[in-house]
Design a protein around this motif. Structure first.
Motif, mmCIF file in Angstrom:
data_model
loop_
_atom_site.group_PDB
_atom_site.id
_atom_site.type_symbol
_atom_site.label_atom_id
_atom_site.label_comp_id
_atom_site.label_asym_id
_atom_site.label_seq_id
_atom_site.Cartn_x
_atom_site.Cartn_y
_atom_site.Cartn_z
ATOM 1 N N GLY A 93 93.754 27.016 25.890
ATOM 2 C CA GLY A 93 92.984 25.749 25.310
ATOM 3 C C GLY A 93 92.311 26.244 23.919
ATOM 4 O O GLY A 93 92.630 27.469 23.592
ATOM 5 N N SER A 94 91.651 25.400 23.125
ATOM 6 C CA SER A 94 91.147 25.892 21.829
ATOM 7 C C SER A 94 89.999 26.420 21.814
ATOM 8 O O SER A 94 89.473 26.973 20.791
ATOM 9 C CB SER A 94 91.703 24.773 20.879
ATOM 10 N N LYS A 95 88.956 26.143 22.825
ATOM 11 C CA LYS A 95 87.607 26.620 22.655
ATOM 12 C C LYS A 95 87.429 27.982 22.740
ATOM 13 O O LYS A 95 86.764 28.584 22.065
ATOM 14 C CB LYS A 95 86.825 26.075 24.048
ATOM 15 N N TYR A 120 81.089 20.410 16.445
ATOM 16 C CA TYR A 120 81.135 21.042 17.860
ATOM 17 C C TYR A 120 80.496 22.463 17.511
ATOM 18 O O TYR A 120 80.681 23.299 16.878
ATOM 19 C CB TYR A 120 82.777 21.273 17.999
ATOM 20 N N TYR A 123 81.574 26.572 16.780
ATOM 21 C CA TYR A 123 82.086 27.176 15.588
ATOM 22 C C TYR A 123 80.657 28.097 15.460
ATOM 23 O O TYR A 123 80.817 29.199 14.991
ATOM 24 C CB TYR A 123 81.812 26.121 14.424
ATOM 25 N N ASN A 153 86.932 20.150 10.629
ATOM 26 C CA ASN A 153 87.229 19.424 12.073
ATOM 27 C C ASN A 153 87.520 18.093 11.633
ATOM 28 O O ASN A 153 86.610 17.225 11.506
ATOM 29 C CB ASN A 153 86.204 19.727 12.888
ATOM 30 N N ASN A 157 84.492 15.783 15.583
ATOM 31 C CA ASN A 157 83.607 15.697 16.849
ATOM 32 C C ASN A 157 82.363 16.268 16.387
ATOM 33 O O ASN A 157 82.232 17.360 16.031
ATOM 34 C CB ASN A 157 84.224 16.577 17.926
ATOM 35 N N ASP A 185 90.670 22.283 12.570
ATOM 36 C CA ASP A 185 90.527 22.003 14.182
ATOM 37 C C ASP A 185 90.885 20.555 14.125
ATOM 38 O O ASP A 185 89.993 19.739 13.903
ATOM 39 C CB ASP A 185 89.105 22.229 14.642
ATOM 40 N N CYS A 187 92.263 18.524 16.861
ATOM 41 C CA CYS A 187 92.823 17.911 18.271
ATOM 42 C C CYS A 187 92.646 16.344 18.414
ATOM 43 O O CYS A 187 93.222 15.982 19.229
ATOM 44 C CB CYS A 187 91.992 18.810 19.273
ATOM 45 N N TYR A 188 92.114 15.654 17.479
ATOM 46 C CA TYR A 188 92.058 14.365 17.674
ATOM 47 C C TYR A 188 92.965 13.618 16.645
ATOM 48 O O TYR A 188 92.872 12.340 16.520
ATOM 49 C CB TYR A 188 90.496 13.861 17.151
ATOM 50 N N SER A 223 95.067 21.129 20.270
ATOM 51 C CA SER A 223 94.960 21.188 21.499
ATOM 52 C C SER A 223 95.634 19.812 22.239
ATOM 53 O O SER A 223 95.363 18.900 21.607
ATOM 54 C CB SER A 223 93.581 21.038 22.007
ATOM 55 N N SER A 225 94.561 18.909 25.173
ATOM 56 C CA SER A 225 93.555 18.475 26.456
ATOM 57 C C SER A 225 93.623 16.990 26.142
ATOM 58 O O SER A 225 93.499 16.246 27.257
ATOM 59 C CB SER A 225 92.251 18.967 26.055
ATOM 60 N N LYS A 226 93.249 16.280 24.951
ATOM 61 C CA LYS A 226 92.917 15.118 24.610
ATOM 62 C C LYS A 226 93.941 13.979 24.708
ATOM 63 O O LYS A 226 94.380 13.096 25.578
ATOM 64 C CB LYS A 226 92.154 14.628 23.630
ATOM 65 N N ARG A 234 94.563 23.881 30.018
ATOM 66 C CA ARG A 234 93.996 24.885 29.058
ATOM 67 C C ARG A 234 95.471 25.085 28.093
ATOM 68 O O ARG A 234 95.812 26.131 28.178
ATOM 69 C CB ARG A 234 93.626 26.232 29.523
HETATM 70 C C1 LIG Z 1 86.443 19.673 17.668
HETATM 71 C C2 LIG Z 1 86.763 20.307 19.178
HETATM 72 N N1 LIG Z 1 87.499 21.401 19.000
HETATM 73 C C3 LIG Z 1 87.909 22.122 20.152
HETATM 74 C C4 LIG Z 1 87.780 21.775 21.554
HETATM 75 C C5 LIG Z 1 88.257 22.440 22.797
HETATM 76 O O1 LIG Z 1 89.188 21.764 23.332
HETATM 77 P P1 LIG Z 1 90.089 22.615 24.311
HETATM 78 O O2 LIG Z 1 89.281 23.852 24.735
HETATM 79 O O3 LIG Z 1 90.224 21.502 25.540
HETATM 80 O O4 LIG Z 1 91.502 22.533 23.650
HETATM 81 C C6 LIG Z 1 87.067 20.418 21.518
HETATM 82 C C7 LIG Z 1 86.817 19.741 22.855
HETATM 83 O O5 LIG Z 1 86.109 18.839 23.088
HETATM 84 C C8 LIG Z 1 86.762 19.879 20.324
HETATM 85 O O6 LIG Z 1 86.094 18.610 20.361
#
Ligand SMILES: Cc1ncc(COP(=O)(O)O)c(C=O)c1O
Length: 369
Positions: A93-95, A120, A123, A153, A157, A185, A187-188, A223, A225-226, A234
């Motif tokens: 996962g990226s978190k 987010y 950071y 980002n 987010n 970052d 992911c969207y 990521s 995830s979305k 992950r």
């Molecule tokens: C901007 C941003 N970065 C990273 C993540 C982490 O995503 P994940 O850990 O699911 O890859 C999120 C999750 O909401 C996010 O909004």
């Protein structure tokens, strides 16, 4: 600050509002957290199931098919040619990567970590963990000497803001002057809504229009995830400067930060299939088209939100008041306070609810507008 000193997890403060929302006779519509609600695509789940004989330790660097799939995906979906397997690395996962990058890069006291103003929260957590100084700034001209890491980002987010290639280029130039690592970052990135992002690809920080093909000092984080409903797997990765990738790989080997082998197999399949990403985007587009006018009819102004998974909305009142009002309608949202001190009158509404729940929310909002 060490790990033990981190503040209470902010979402705990939403619990009383969740209770109010759950008491609605037609049930809660939970738009507070961006956790996907749609099924993991079958072809990805099948790939995971086919890889359950995982007796050996997985490779921290990623299997050759996974690394090739990441390289090919950047070329195909992100307009970034010229990467090789030495430019990429999977993450759990990226978190974890967002939180640990300052540590893995060896940052510490006196170093500045820049992140977006509406951000987010991880950071800042990552910067504080190594006693570096977090700085919320969207203006490259304000990034000070001593900046070692810059997080962008885009799409953002919580606010859905997009950096175009020219803006990314300015960020890149300033980061270079400072000798800072620049990380996008992203992911969207597949979820563009408003012009020009409804038809034009949202640029990566690795786009040649940003880097002129020289990715020194630049990383992109992505990521699945979305885009692929894989939050529970992950499954994420980074790409960019091969020197930094090699350093991160060494550190991650020492720390045991490796992706389970079945997830690596599933990820390679997910990255090779664009159809499920298109389908998921269509679902979110439908939900957004239903929810946005209802939120506006109720008196919110939706700011930015040109891309991504959220509506970033304000009624010009404290966000907790808005969260409370919406909870009375059975709709749970997140207050802007969670994303930094500069947006305390905004709430974030996630598009991650079923069509039926989004329709229920829209109906309730229209009914009281
Ligand atoms: C901007 C941003 N970065 C990273 C993540 C982490 O995503 P994940 O850990 O699911 O890859 C999120 C999750 O909401 C996010 O909004």
């Amino acid at each position: 600050m060490g790990v033990a000193d981190l503040a209470e997890y902010p979402w705990d403060a939403v619990a009383p509002y969740a209770e109010i929302a759950r008491a609605h006779p037609d049930g809660i519509v939970d738009l507070s957290i961006g956790s996907p609600v749609d099924e993991t695509p079958r072809l990805i789940a099948d790939a995971l199931a086919a890889a359950t004989d995982a007796h050996a330790y997985p490779q921290t660097v990623g299997t050759p098919p996974l690394r090739e799939a990441i390289v090919d995906w950047f070329r195909r979906r992100r307009g970034v040619p010229g990467l090789t397997p030495a430019h990429v690395l999977p993450t759990v996962g990226s978190k974890e990567l967002v939180a640990l990058l300052p540590l893995l890069l060896g940052l510490g006291p006196g170093d500045v970590v820049v992140h977006p103003r509406a951000a987010y929260p991880t950071y800042e957590v990552g910067a504080r963990l190594v006693r570096a100084t977090p700085l919320a700034s969207d203006d490259p001209a304000q990034w000070p000497e001593g900046t070692r890491l810059v997080w962008l980002n885009s799409p953002g987010n919580p606010d859905g803001a997009v950096w175009d290639a020219a803006a990314l280029r300015r960020a890149r130039e300033r980061a270079r002057e400072l000798g800072a690592v620049l990380v996008g970052d992203e992911c969207y990135a597949e979820l563009g809504w408003e012009a020009p992002w409804d038809t034009q690809a949202i640029p990566s920080v690795l786009d040649p229009a940003v880097t002129d093909g020289d990715v020194t000092g630049v990383l992109s984080v992505y990521s699945l995830s979305k885009q692929s409903n894989l939050a529970g797997y992950r499954a994420a990765f980074l790409a960019g400067d091969p020197g930094i990738v090699a350093r991160l790989l060494t550190a991650r080997k020492h720390l045991g930060l490796m992706l389970p082998a079945p997830v690596q197999a599933a990820m390679a399949v997910a990255l090779g299939d664009d159809a499920h990403v298109r389908e998921q985007k269509e679902r979110y587009a439908r939900r957004r088209a239903r929810l946005k006018p209802a939120v506006e009819a109720y008196g919110f102004r939706v700011d930015r939100s040109e891309a991504g998974l959220y509506l970033w909305a304000t009624r010009g009142e404290d966000a907790w008041t808005s969260v409370g009002r919406l909870a009375e309608l059975g709709i749970l949202t997140g207050p802007g306070h969670f994303y930094g001190p500069s947006h305390t009158e905004h709430v974030r509404l996630s598009l991650t609810a079923s069509d039926e729940r989004i329709a229920a929310a829209a109906h309730r909002l229209h009914a009281v507008s």
